[in-house]
Scaffold this active site. Sequence first.
Site, PDB file in Angstrom:
ATOM      1  CG  HIS A   1      -5.614  -2.555  -1.028  1.00 42.53           C
ATOM      2  ND1 HIS A   1      -4.559  -3.076  -0.334  1.00 42.53           N
ATOM      3  CD2 HIS A   1      -5.402  -1.207  -1.061  1.00 42.53           C
ATOM      4  CE1 HIS A   1      -3.750  -2.101   0.058  1.00 42.53           C
ATOM      5  NE2 HIS A   1      -4.233  -0.949  -0.377  1.00 42.53           N
ATOM      6  CD  GLU A   2      -6.537   1.105  -3.977  1.00 44.29           C
ATOM      7  OE1 GLU A   2      -6.659   2.156  -3.329  1.00 44.29           O
ATOM      8  OE2 GLU A   2      -5.448   0.512  -4.103  1.00 44.29           O
TER       9      GLU A   2
ATOM     10  CG  HIS B   1      -7.267   2.914   1.282  1.00 45.52           C
ATOM     11  ND1 HIS B   1      -6.369   3.140   2.288  1.00 45.52           N
ATOM     12  CD2 HIS B   1      -6.603   2.201   0.342  1.00 45.52           C
ATOM     13  CE1 HIS B   1      -5.200   2.585   1.968  1.00 45.52           C
ATOM     14  NE2 HIS B   1      -5.319   2.000   0.793  1.00 45.52           N
TER      15      HIS B   1
ATOM     16  CB  CYS C   1      -0.895  -0.010   1.237  1.00 50.77           C
ATOM     17  SG  CYS C   1      -1.994   1.414   1.348  1.00 50.77           S
TER      18      CYS C   1
END
Length: 177
Positions: free
Chosen positions: A141-142, A145, A99
Amino acid sequence: MIYPILKMGDQRLLRIAEQVQDFDTAELHQLIADMFETMQDANGAGLAAPQIGVNLQLVIFGFKKNSRYPDAPNVPETVLINPIITPIGSETDDAWEGCLSVPGMRGLVPRWSSVSYRGFDQYGQEIVREVNGFHARVVQHECDHLNGILYPMRIKDLTKFGYTEILFPELDATLDD
Ligand code: NI
């Protein structure tokens, strides 16, 4: 404009992002252009707006063959706003992630193997996709955030977390995501 990328420990990475309300505006287009410039400058595979301190439900991702992920397939360049991810089935895969907000490190992270996701592009056009493999991993994953979640929080076995240069000495250590 290339933004500085916030690093883990910054409280702004832990917020719940707000929905984008206005599409196809000059401000939104400029923000997205800046995010792509920032992501490409950092040689990243994806970037979420909170990583540059903008607390909106907006992520970008996509790349062609990448030296940091030599075995990863191409993922189409995507702008995804106000996303919703739904797992397909209950299967998960473990794979190594990095990341841009956790520079120099990698960890083994379980993710849903297949997901459907929906959201909008910068023009307000709906996006609906079913994906698996690396594409599914990147979008999970994104979008994490946007909920204040960084991948180290998802590592099940912290012995599988460490410095990229030690874990993967064959990779170019100057590259990070
Ligand atoms: Ni990230």
